[in-house]
Design an enzyme around this catalytic site. Structure first.
Site, PDB file in Angstrom:
ATOM      1  N   ARG A  44       0.822  -1.203   0.000  1.00  8.18           N
ATOM      2  CA  ARG A  44       0.000   0.000   0.000  1.00  8.18           C
ATOM      3  C   ARG A  44       0.860   1.259   0.000  1.00  8.18           C
ATOM      4  O   ARG A  44       0.342   2.359  -0.159  1.00  8.18           O
ATOM      5  CB  ARG A  44      -0.901   0.021   1.232  1.00  8.18           C
ATOM      6  N   GLU A  56      -4.007  -7.567  -5.848  1.00  5.66           N
ATOM      7  CA  GLU A  56      -5.390  -8.039  -5.800  1.00  5.66           C
ATOM      8  C   GLU A  56      -5.496  -9.469  -6.322  1.00  5.66           C
ATOM      9  O   GLU A  56      -6.239 -10.279  -5.784  1.00  5.66           O
ATOM     10  CB  GLU A  56      -6.307  -7.108  -6.604  1.00  5.66           C
ATOM     11  N   GLN A  61      -8.800 -15.431  -3.069  1.00  9.02           N
ATOM     12  CA  GLN A  61      -8.943 -16.764  -2.477  1.00  9.02           C
ATOM     13  C   GLN A  61      -7.719 -17.163  -1.678  1.00  9.02           C
ATOM     14  O   GLN A  61      -7.432 -18.341  -1.516  1.00  9.02           O
ATOM     15  CB  GLN A  61      -9.188 -17.818  -3.572  1.00  9.02           C
ATOM     16  N   TYR A 101      -3.435 -21.927  -7.273  1.00  6.63           N
ATOM     17  CA  TYR A 101      -4.190 -21.319  -8.373  1.00  6.63           C
ATOM     18  C   TYR A 101      -3.242 -20.762  -9.418  1.00  6.63           C
ATOM     19  O   TYR A 101      -3.223 -19.557  -9.686  1.00  6.63           O
ATOM     20  CB  TYR A 101      -5.098 -20.204  -7.860  1.00  6.63           C
ATOM     21  N   TYR A 139     -14.247  -8.167  -9.735  1.00  9.28           N
ATOM     22  CA  TYR A 139     -13.652  -7.757  -8.471  1.00  9.28           C
ATOM     23  C   TYR A 139     -12.384  -6.934  -8.696  1.00  9.28           C
ATOM     24  O   TYR A 139     -12.244  -5.812  -8.185  1.00  9.28           O
ATOM     25  CB  TYR A 139     -13.346  -8.970  -7.585  1.00  9.28           C
ATOM     26  N   ASP A 157     -16.841  -8.910  -2.504  1.00 12.42           N
ATOM     27  CA  ASP A 157     -16.123 -10.158  -2.250  1.00 12.42           C
ATOM     28  C   ASP A 157     -16.798 -10.865  -1.079  1.00 12.42           C
ATOM     29  O   ASP A 157     -17.861 -10.450  -0.626  1.00 12.42           O
ATOM     30  CB  ASP A 157     -14.649  -9.873  -1.980  1.00 12.42           C
ATOM     31  N   CYS A 227     -26.391  -2.334  13.084  1.00 11.60           N
ATOM     32  CA  CYS A 227     -26.380  -3.727  12.617  1.00 11.60           C
ATOM     33  C   CYS A 227     -27.600  -4.485  13.123  1.00 11.60           C
ATOM     34  O   CYS A 227     -27.861  -4.550  14.319  1.00 11.60           O
ATOM     35  CB  CYS A 227     -25.099  -4.433  13.076  1.00 11.60           C
TER      36      CYS A 227
END
Length: 375
Positions: A44, A56, A61, A101, A139, A157, A227
């Site tokens: 960041r 990202e 996942q 992945y 996303y 997400d 909430c």
DNA sequence: AACGCGGGGGC
DNA sequence: GCCCCAGCGTT
């Protein structure tokens, strides 16, 4: 009269989505929380669209703790678009090792080459263009567009969905499209504010640190006052569990046909699993239906199987809702039987041509088994 | 729209 | 062991 109106208003409020006033209050509470709690991740600090994109994708996942060290290494090896675009696929895969992945890494490289050619090494700045880049879906496009370009587009997400379900008390399963739509609507209102990128990040970080899947820290939540589940303490029910098909047990018989130290494979044209993949002749038996599925002509398969040896190899694998146990059979051929259309490769070549982790497991355990015999 | 991918952590 | 997760590309 006044009372009745007021009651009506209240009941509407609990049944429908939030009102504008609430959104503004939520926005302020969220950003106040984020100012005090945002993590100082290395990625960041120096932000450009390329780094945001890679980060990202790495975090898809994948837990922050698992992704961070490898992400850092990856960005050191490929600090910008041109280094990634100029790499070989092998280099990228090595840098990605351990993250899983692997298609993400291949597509990242594809995307970098695409941006170099199509956009002359500059990341595009609109959603449709971002969405056209390999490895960038809804996303990731929204994350890049909001964080780097200040576009007011919401990310949705798992965190966002969980927060929306609890905050708005949506009695919907986690994987229900309607819940996704509600979460998106909620985020759309929230990112309409000044700092859409930080809003997106803040909600996800809230989900990661406070509104966690289990044991959320409601007392620390900036949304607690608003909430509809945290107030009752029944947030644990939300979102409702995924609706998913029952687990089906599958027995998969794989026939390794050896000819001159090579093994016969063919393309699974209309097989139940791994369609389009190259694999050995196979037979599937589903526990619930008692039906059998062959990857090639049943008569040929059965006659070969009856001559083959069943090996003491144990391979288990899960594909979606199928719990698969694999039996491996081996038969040494003297010549290729007529009517059998197979291509033959040695084990390293086979492994090279097999993206499927199930078949990788089979080849690996066969090698171990064979080597074990020699020793 | 359904499916496959992968490794890590919580329980 | 089983379940879940900062999704995407393919079919």
């Amino acid at each position: 009269m006044f009372l009745i109106l007021r009651e009506k208003k209240l009941s509407q409020k609990t049944n429908s989505s939030l009102q504008l006033l609430d959104i503004k209050l939520l926005y302020r509470a969220l950003h106040l929380w984020f100012e005090q709690n945002r993590s100082d991740h290395f990625f960041r600090r120096n932000r450009n669209p390329y780094r945001v994109w890679v980060a990202e994708v790495a975090l898809q996942q994948t837990r922050m703790s698992a992704a961070l060290p490898k992400l850092q290494k990856f960005l050191e090896i490929f600090p910008n678009l041109s280094t990634l675009a100029g790499s070989t696929e092998d280099e990228v895969m090595r840098a990605w090792a351990g993250l899983g992945y692997y298609a993400r890494a291949r597509n990242l490289r594809k995307g970098a080459k695409f941006i170099m050619e199509r956009y002359h090494a500059t990341m595009p700045m609109t959603m449709p263009e971002l969405l056209g880049i390999p490895s960038i879906g809804d996303y990731t496009a929204a994350a890049i567009a909001s964080i780097c370009y200040g576009l007011k587009v919401p990310v949705v997400d798992g965190n966002v969905i969980r927060i929306a379900a609890r905050l708005l008390r949506k009695e919907l399963p986690q994987n229900d499209k309607r819940l996704f739509n509600e979460a998106e609507k909620f985020m759309q209102q929230l990112v309409a504010g000044e700092k859409p990128g930080e809003t997106n990040e803040a909600v996800m970080e809230l989900g990661q640190k406070v509104c966690t899947v289990r044991n959320p820290l409601c007392e620390k939540c900036p949304f607690l006052k608003y909430c509809r589940t945290g107030q009752n303490g029944d947030h644990a029910r939300f979102p409702l569990p995924k609706i998913k098909p029952e687990k089906v047990r599958v027995s998969w018989s794989i026939l390794l046909l050896e000819l001159n130290n090579q093994f016969g494979v063919h393309r699974y044209e209309s097989f139940k699993f791994l369609k389009g993949h190259l694999g050995p002749p196979s037979l599937l038996q589903l526990a619930n239906t008692a039906e059998s599925k062959y990857s090639l002509l049943p008569s040929i398969f059965d006659s070969l199987l009856s001559q083959a040896n069943r090996l003491a190899i144990k391979v288990s694998h899960t594909i979606t809702n199928h719990a698969i146990t694999v039996q491996v059979y081996h038969l040494t051929l003297k010549s290729l039987p007529t009517g059998l259309e197979l291509d033959f490769f040695n084990l390293p070549e086979l492994s090279e041509r097999t993206p499927s982790s199930l078949l990788q497991k089979v080849y690996r355990s066969y090698e171990n088994y064979r080597d074990g015999f020699r020793n």
